[in-house]
Design a protein around this motif. Structure first.
Motif, PDB file in Angstrom:
ATOM      1  N   LEU A 131      60.961  27.649  42.716  1.00 36.90           N
ATOM      2  CA  LEU A 131      59.845  26.966  43.365  1.00 36.90           C
ATOM      3  C   LEU A 131      58.639  27.885  43.521  1.00 36.90           C
ATOM      4  N   GLU A 132      58.864  29.118  43.950  1.00 38.52           N
ATOM      5  CA  GLU A 132      57.749  30.045  44.128  1.00 38.52           C
ATOM      6  C   GLU A 132      57.000  30.264  42.811  1.00 38.52           C
ATOM      7  N   GLU A 133      57.746  30.484  41.734  1.00 37.89           N
ATOM      8  CA  GLU A 133      57.127  30.720  40.439  1.00 37.89           C
ATOM      9  C   GLU A 133      56.358  29.489  39.957  1.00 37.89           C
ATOM     10  N   LYS A 134      56.880  28.303  40.225  1.00 35.74           N
ATOM     11  CA  LYS A 134      56.196  27.073  39.831  1.00 35.74           C
ATOM     12  C   LYS A 134      54.868  26.932  40.578  1.00 35.74           C
ATOM     13  N   LEU A 135      54.867  27.229  41.858  1.00 32.72           N
ATOM     14  CA  LEU A 135      53.626  27.165  42.635  1.00 32.72           C
ATOM     15  C   LEU A 135      52.628  28.214  42.152  1.00 32.72           C
ATOM     16  N   GLU A 136      53.116  29.409  41.842  1.00 33.09           N
ATOM     17  CA  GLU A 136      52.236  30.456  41.311  1.00 33.09           C
ATOM     18  C   GLU A 136      51.617  30.021  39.982  1.00 33.09           C
ATOM     19  N   THR A 137      52.427  29.432  39.118  1.00 28.70           N
ATOM     20  CA  THR A 137      51.940  28.979  37.815  1.00 28.70           C
ATOM     21  C   THR A 137      50.863  27.909  37.981  1.00 28.70           C
ATOM     22  N   ARG A 138      51.066  26.989  38.903  1.00 24.92           N
ATOM     23  CA  ARG A 138      50.088  25.921  39.139  1.00 24.92           C
ATOM     24  C   ARG A 138      48.785  26.500  39.712  1.00 24.92           C
ATOM     25  N   ALA A 139      48.883  27.446  40.634  1.00 22.41           N
ATOM     26  CA  ALA A 139      47.676  28.056  41.207  1.00 22.41           C
ATOM     27  C   ALA A 139      46.914  28.835  40.135  1.00 22.41           C
ATOM     28  N   LYS A 140      47.641  29.518  39.256  1.00 19.87           N
ATOM     29  CA  LYS A 140      46.987  30.231  38.149  1.00 19.87           C
ATOM     30  C   LYS A 140      46.244  29.247  37.258  1.00 19.87           C
ATOM     31  N   ALA A 141      46.835  28.084  37.010  1.00 24.72           N
ATOM     32  CA  ALA A 141      46.187  27.059  36.180  1.00 24.72           C
ATOM     33  C   ALA A 141      44.870  26.588  36.805  1.00 24.72           C
ATOM     34  N   VAL A 142      44.822  26.504  38.129  1.00 29.21           N
ATOM     35  CA  VAL A 142      43.578  26.124  38.820  1.00 29.21           C
ATOM     36  C   VAL A 142      42.500  27.164  38.543  1.00 29.21           C
ATOM     37  N   LEU A 143      42.852  28.443  38.641  1.00 28.14           N
ATOM     38  CA  LEU A 143      41.893  29.516  38.362  1.00 28.14           C
ATOM     39  C   LEU A 143      41.500  29.551  36.887  1.00 28.14           C
ATOM     40  N   ASP A 144      42.476  29.399  36.005  1.00 27.57           N
ATOM     41  CA  ASP A 144      42.209  29.421  34.566  1.00 27.57           C
ATOM     42  C   ASP A 144      41.233  28.319  34.156  1.00 27.57           C
ATOM     43  N   ALA A 145      41.270  27.201  34.855  1.00 23.47           N
ATOM     44  CA  ALA A 145      40.432  26.054  34.502  1.00 23.47           C
ATOM     45  C   ALA A 145      38.987  26.203  34.969  1.00 23.47           C
ATOM     46  N   ASP A 146      38.702  27.193  35.802  1.00 21.24           N
ATOM     47  CA  ASP A 146      37.352  27.377  36.325  1.00 21.24           C
ATOM     48  C   ASP A 146      36.656  28.518  35.584  1.00 21.24           C
ATOM     49  N   ALA A 147      35.499  28.224  35.022  1.00 18.58           N
ATOM     50  CA  ALA A 147      34.756  29.212  34.228  1.00 18.58           C
ATOM     51  C   ALA A 147      34.343  30.439  35.034  1.00 18.58           C
ATOM     52  N   THR A 148      34.253  30.318  36.348  1.00 21.49           N
ATOM     53  CA  THR A 148      33.880  31.445  37.202  1.00 21.49           C
ATOM     54  C   THR A 148      34.791  32.645  36.979  1.00 21.49           C
ATOM     55  N   PHE A 149      36.066  32.385  36.683  1.00 26.54           N
ATOM     56  CA  PHE A 149      37.049  33.450  36.598  1.00 26.54           C
ATOM     57  C   PHE A 149      37.421  33.810  35.156  1.00 26.54           C
ATOM     58  N   ALA A 150      36.617  33.362  34.199  1.00 23.03           N
ATOM     59  CA  ALA A 150      36.821  33.763  32.798  1.00 23.03           C
ATOM     60  C   ALA A 150      36.621  35.277  32.720  1.00 23.03           C
ATOM     61  N   GLY A 151      37.485  35.951  32.014  1.00 26.55           N
ATOM     62  CA  GLY A 151      37.382  37.400  31.886  1.00 26.55           C
ATOM     63  C   GLY A 151      38.088  38.166  32.997  1.00 26.55           C
ATOM     64  N   TYR A 152      38.606  37.454  33.993  1.00 22.06           N
ATOM     65  CA  TYR A 152      39.363  38.102  35.057  1.00 22.06           C
ATOM     66  C   TYR A 152      40.803  38.285  34.633  1.00 22.06           C
ATOM     67  N   SER A 153      41.427  39.307  35.152  1.00 22.78           N
ATOM     68  CA  SER A 153      42.866  39.454  35.019  1.00 22.78           C
ATOM     69  C   SER A 153      43.470  38.563  36.102  1.00 22.78           C
ATOM     70  N   ILE A 154      44.024  37.420  35.685  1.00 22.59           N
ATOM     71  CA  ILE A 154      44.650  36.497  36.638  1.00 22.59           C
ATOM     72  C   ILE A 154      46.144  36.691  36.508  1.00 22.59           C
ATOM     73  N   VAL A 155      46.747  37.227  37.551  1.00 22.60           N
ATOM     74  CA  VAL A 155      48.132  37.673  37.493  1.00 22.60           C
ATOM     75  C   VAL A 155      48.981  36.875  38.474  1.00 22.60           C
ATOM     76  N   VAL A 156      50.069  36.335  37.952  1.00 20.45           N
ATOM     77  CA  VAL A 156      51.078  35.702  38.789  1.00 20.45           C
ATOM     78  C   VAL A 156      52.095  36.784  39.064  1.00 20.45           C
ATOM     79  N   SER A 157      52.294  37.066  40.346  1.00 21.07           N
ATOM     80  CA  SER A 157      53.069  38.252  40.668  1.00 21.07           C
ATOM     81  C   SER A 157      53.907  38.038  41.909  1.00 21.07           C
ATOM     82  N   LYS A 158      55.200  38.277  41.797  1.00 22.68           N
ATOM     83  CA  LYS A 158      56.081  38.211  42.964  1.00 22.68           C
ATOM     84  C   LYS A 158      56.476  39.629  43.328  1.00 22.68           C
ATOM     85  N   GLY A 159      55.843  40.137  44.373  1.00 23.65           N
ATOM     86  CA  GLY A 159      56.194  41.454  44.866  1.00 23.65           C
ATOM     87  C   GLY A 159      55.575  42.613  44.115  1.00 23.65           C
ATOM     88  N   GLU A 160      54.670  42.342  43.191  1.00 20.62           N
ATOM     89  CA  GLU A 160      54.047  43.427  42.421  1.00 20.62           C
ATOM     90  C   GLU A 160      52.919  44.058  43.226  1.00 20.62           C
TER      91      GLU A 160
END
Length: 144
Positions: free
Chosen positions: A6-35
């Motif tokens: 469940l945690e990974e699924k929520l992280e993946t969905r939140a990353k998709a929200v960021l990926d879809a917004d041009a504001t964050f193009a070129g950013y390192s968008i990292v899904v990370s549990k405990g990193e």
């Protein structure tokens, strides 16, 4: 149901929200549990869902904390630019429809509600940071 992801699924969905917004193009968008995000390149967005507690035992609905953290260099990013990007991030994740945005049949995750929202900002070393944390009621399922 795959409760343990469940945690990974929520992280993946939140990353998709960021990926879809041009504001964050070129950013390192990292899904990370405990990193430790100190080792990651700037600018970056870190998405972490680091806790979950079953709200009523046996139902499979979990209260989870999802945090989205934006970090940018003080040296490379003027404060006004950082504040504009923070506003975009907050608008994305504090939107009234974020529960349905994070829900996804393909990922088999359903967010019933946002229970609470917290915001934080500051400076760490030579970096601006801002976070949005959402306490969600969610399940790893394809409930429509």
């Amino acid at each position: 149901m795959a409760y343990n992801s469940l945690e990974e699924k929520l992280e993946t969905r939140a990353k998709a929200v960021l990926d879809a917004d041009a504001t964050f193009a070129g950013y390192s968008i990292v899904v990370s549990k405990g990193e430790d995000d100190d080792e990651l390149a700037l600018p970056r967005c870190l998405v972490i869902c680091n806790s979950g507690e079953e709200s009523i035992p046996g139902l499979g609905n979990y209260k989870c904390e999802l945090t989205v953290r934006l970090v940018e260099s003080v040296d490379d990013t003027p404060i006004a630019t950082h504040q504009t990007r923070v506003a975009v991030m907050r608008d994305l994740f504090m939107d009234d429809g974020i529960a349905s945005t994070l829900s996804d049949a393909t990922e088999a995750v359903h967010v019933f509600a946002v229970i609470s929202t917290a915001i934080e900002k500051g400076v760490e070393g030579r970096a601006w940071y801002s976070e949005v944390s959402l306490e969600l009621l969610a399940a790893a399922s394809t409930i429509a």
